[in-house]
Design a protein around this motif. Structure first.
Motif, mmCIF file in Angstrom:
data_model
loop_
_atom_site.group_PDB
_atom_site.id
_atom_site.type_symbol
_atom_site.label_atom_id
_atom_site.label_comp_id
_atom_site.label_asym_id
_atom_site.label_seq_id
_atom_site.Cartn_x
_atom_site.Cartn_y
_atom_site.Cartn_z
ATOM 1 N N ALA A 102 0.830 -1.214 0.000
ATOM 2 C CA ALA A 102 0.000 0.000 0.000
ATOM 3 C C ALA A 102 0.859 1.256 0.000
ATOM 4 O O ALA A 102 0.548 2.236 -0.688
ATOM 5 C CB ALA A 102 -0.928 -0.005 1.205
ATOM 6 N N SER A 103 1.951 1.247 0.774
ATOM 7 C CA SER A 103 2.827 2.428 0.830
ATOM 8 C C SER A 103 3.507 2.689 -0.502
ATOM 9 O O SER A 103 3.677 3.847 -0.906
ATOM 10 C CB SER A 103 3.876 2.253 1.929
ATOM 11 O OG SER A 103 4.713 1.135 1.644
ATOM 12 N N LEU A 104 3.893 1.638 -1.215
ATOM 13 C CA LEU A 104 4.504 1.815 -2.535
ATOM 14 C C LEU A 104 3.479 2.345 -3.541
ATOM 15 O O LEU A 104 3.803 3.187 -4.382
ATOM 16 C CB LEU A 104 5.087 0.491 -3.027
ATOM 17 C CG LEU A 104 6.309 -0.026 -2.266
ATOM 18 C CD1 LEU A 104 6.713 -1.411 -2.771
ATOM 19 C CD2 LEU A 104 7.478 0.952 -2.387
ATOM 20 N N ALA A 105 2.245 1.839 -3.439
ATOM 21 C CA ALA A 105 1.208 2.286 -4.379
ATOM 22 C C ALA A 105 0.754 3.709 -4.093
ATOM 23 O O ALA A 105 0.319 4.423 -5.008
ATOM 24 C CB ALA A 105 0.011 1.336 -4.308
ATOM 25 N N MET A 106 0.856 4.137 -2.834
ATOM 26 C CA MET A 106 0.381 5.467 -2.451
ATOM 27 C C MET A 106 1.532 6.389 -2.064
ATOM 28 O O MET A 106 1.396 7.248 -1.191
ATOM 29 C CB MET A 106 -0.604 5.338 -1.282
ATOM 30 C CG MET A 106 -1.806 4.470 -1.560
ATOM 31 S SD MET A 106 -2.836 4.250 -0.089
ATOM 32 C CE MET A 106 -3.333 5.941 0.251
ATOM 33 N N GLN A 107 2.656 6.233 -2.721
ATOM 34 C CA GLN A 107 3.836 6.999 -2.358
ATOM 35 C C GLN A 107 3.603 8.512 -2.481
ATOM 36 O O GLN A 107 3.922 9.284 -1.577
ATOM 37 C CB GLN A 107 5.012 6.588 -3.243
ATOM 38 C CG GLN A 107 6.335 7.237 -2.853
ATOM 39 C CD GLN A 107 7.490 6.676 -3.660
ATOM 40 O OE1 GLN A 107 7.300 5.826 -4.510
ATOM 41 N NE2 GLN A 107 8.683 7.173 -3.396
ATOM 42 N N ASP A 108 3.032 8.945 -3.606
ATOM 43 C CA ASP A 108 2.779 10.376 -3.798
ATOM 44 C C ASP A 108 1.751 10.898 -2.799
ATOM 45 O O ASP A 108 1.895 12.003 -2.265
ATOM 46 C CB ASP A 108 2.293 10.635 -5.228
ATOM 47 C CG ASP A 108 3.402 10.451 -6.249
ATOM 48 O OD1 ASP A 108 4.584 10.483 -5.845
ATOM 49 O OD2 ASP A 108 3.091 10.262 -7.446
ATOM 50 N N THR A 109 0.714 10.090 -2.554
ATOM 51 C CA THR A 109 -0.315 10.507 -1.599
ATOM 52 C C THR A 109 0.254 10.650 -0.196
ATOM 53 O O THR A 109 -0.038 11.618 0.514
ATOM 54 C CB THR A 109 -1.473 9.501 -1.587
ATOM 55 O OG1 THR A 109 -2.011 9.385 -2.913
ATOM 56 C CG2 THR A 109 -2.570 9.943 -0.641
ATOM 57 N N LEU A 110 1.092 9.695 0.205
ATOM 58 C CA LEU A 110 1.708 9.764 1.532
ATOM 59 C C LEU A 110 2.648 10.957 1.631
ATOM 60 O O LEU A 110 2.747 11.596 2.689
ATOM 61 C CB LEU A 110 2.464 8.466 1.821
ATOM 62 C CG LEU A 110 1.596 7.212 2.001
ATOM 63 C CD1 LEU A 110 2.474 5.977 2.156
ATOM 64 C CD2 LEU A 110 0.675 7.361 3.203
ATOM 65 N N SER A 111 3.345 11.265 0.531
ATOM 66 C CA SER A 111 4.217 12.438 0.517
ATOM 67 C C SER A 111 3.410 13.716 0.699
ATOM 68 O O SER A 111 3.821 14.630 1.422
ATOM 69 C CB SER A 111 4.999 12.486 -0.799
ATOM 70 O OG SER A 111 5.821 13.630 -0.858
ATOM 71 N N ASN A 112 2.241 13.775 0.045
ATOM 72 C CA ASN A 112 1.365 14.935 0.204
ATOM 73 C C ASN A 112 0.826 15.016 1.636
ATOM 74 O O ASN A 112 0.681 16.113 2.194
ATOM 75 C CB ASN A 112 0.205 14.866 -0.785
ATOM 76 C CG ASN A 112 0.617 15.240 -2.185
ATOM 77 O OD1 ASN A 112 1.462 16.113 -2.385
ATOM 78 N ND2 ASN A 112 0.056 14.570 -3.175
ATOM 79 N N PHE A 113 0.515 13.860 2.224
ATOM 80 C CA PHE A 113 0.060 13.827 3.617
ATOM 81 C C PHE A 113 1.125 14.404 4.545
ATOM 82 O O PHE A 113 0.836 15.263 5.391
ATOM 83 C CB PHE A 113 -0.268 12.396 4.041
ATOM 84 C CG PHE A 113 -1.703 12.025 3.831
ATOM 85 C CD1 PHE A 113 -2.719 12.647 4.538
ATOM 86 C CD2 PHE A 113 -2.044 11.034 2.921
ATOM 87 C CE1 PHE A 113 -4.049 12.312 4.339
ATOM 88 C CE2 PHE A 113 -3.376 10.685 2.704
ATOM 89 C CZ PHE A 113 -4.373 11.323 3.421
#
Length: 272
Positions: free
Chosen positions: A97-108
């Motif tokens: 999940a973290s690899l798939a949502m890398q950009d989203t987590l960065s924005n978070f």
């Protein structure tokens, strides 16, 4: 009676005894009560420290997920399910999940940083990454700007955090810097007096800090003068526009000639 209860508790369903199942249910109820109490304490702490609403909306579900995860592991262990296997499954799922949502987590992460450091607030006029506008909202993913021509721009928080940012509303006063040109034939003091008069007639120009008027440069066809006037930040554009209009009026009244660059062309007849 005791023997009957022991038989009931020892009765197994798919390898899980009734006794383990009942103790797991009791543990689950206790965990839910503890989570509910912890949530109330967390809400009071966030309210007491006046944590930003956006951060609170992010922290609350995150803590709830962590508490429910711990409760799930405790109940699973009580039932007899190997906790190590669950941890391995969740670890793999979390990594994917973290690899798939890398950009989203960065924005978070950038959103939390912006909400904590607060380089700007809703209502501030900022310039960021080549865009300028009034901040409408700062969420955990996007920062929304409303431009002067009424366009809504959503900028990812990671781009906002990485870009050079100018906050024009951070201070309550702003300085207006304007350049005007006048003919070399006009006395310098006469031009400066006209500029001071224009500033004095402009509504919104502050007395403190003091107005500055002076010669800035000598151009090819004119003398360049600078006017530095202060105004309230929220009135910057209006005061600037009024001041420009009043300068032209003051120049006309004082007989000051506003020059512009021009080119003289000489035609030479070589006799051919």
């Amino acid at each position: 009676m005791e023997e009957t209860l022991n038989r009931i508790f020892d009765f197994s369903i798919g390898g899980i005894t009734v006794g383990r199942l009942l103790s797991a249910v009791l543990l689950l109820l206790i965990c839910l009560a503890v989570i509910r109490l912890a949530s109330k304490v967390m809400d009071r702490v966030l309210e007491k420290h006046r944590v930003d609403a956006a951060i609170g909306s992010f922290v609350r579900p995150l803590i709830h997920i962590a508490l429910y995860f711990v409760a799930l592991l405790m109940v699973a262990d009580q039932v007899g399910i190997p906790v190590s296997s669950l941890l391995a499954v969740f670890s793999i799922a979390g990594l994917a999940a973290s690899l798939a949502m890398q950009d989203t987590l960065s924005n978070f992460a950038s959103g939390v940083l912006l909400l904590v450091t607060k380089p700007f607030r809703p209502g501030d006029y900022i310039e960021c990454g080549g865009e300028a506008g009034t901040v409408i909202s700062v969420s955990l993913v996007y920062t929304q700007l409303n431009t002067p021509d009424n366009r809504m721009i959503s900028i990812p928080n990671k781009d906002v955090a990485a870009a050079r940012l100018v906050n024009y509303s951070a201070n309550d006063k702003r300085r207006i810097d304007l350049m005007f040109t006048a003919s070399y034939d006009c006395p310098v003091e006469q031009v400066k007096q006209a500029l001071r008069a224009a500033a004095g007639q402009t509504a919104g120009v502050l007395e403190e800090p003091a107005l500055f008027v002076g010669v800035n440069d000598y151009k090819a066809s004119s003398i360049e003068y600078v006017v530095r006037a202060w105004c309230a930040t929220g009135e910057f554009l209006d005061v600037r526009g009024r001041l420009i209009e009043n300068v032209k009026r003051a120049f006309d009244e004082a007989g000051v000639v506003m020059t512009y660059d021009h080119l003289n062309v000489h035609i030479v007849d070589d006799g051919k």
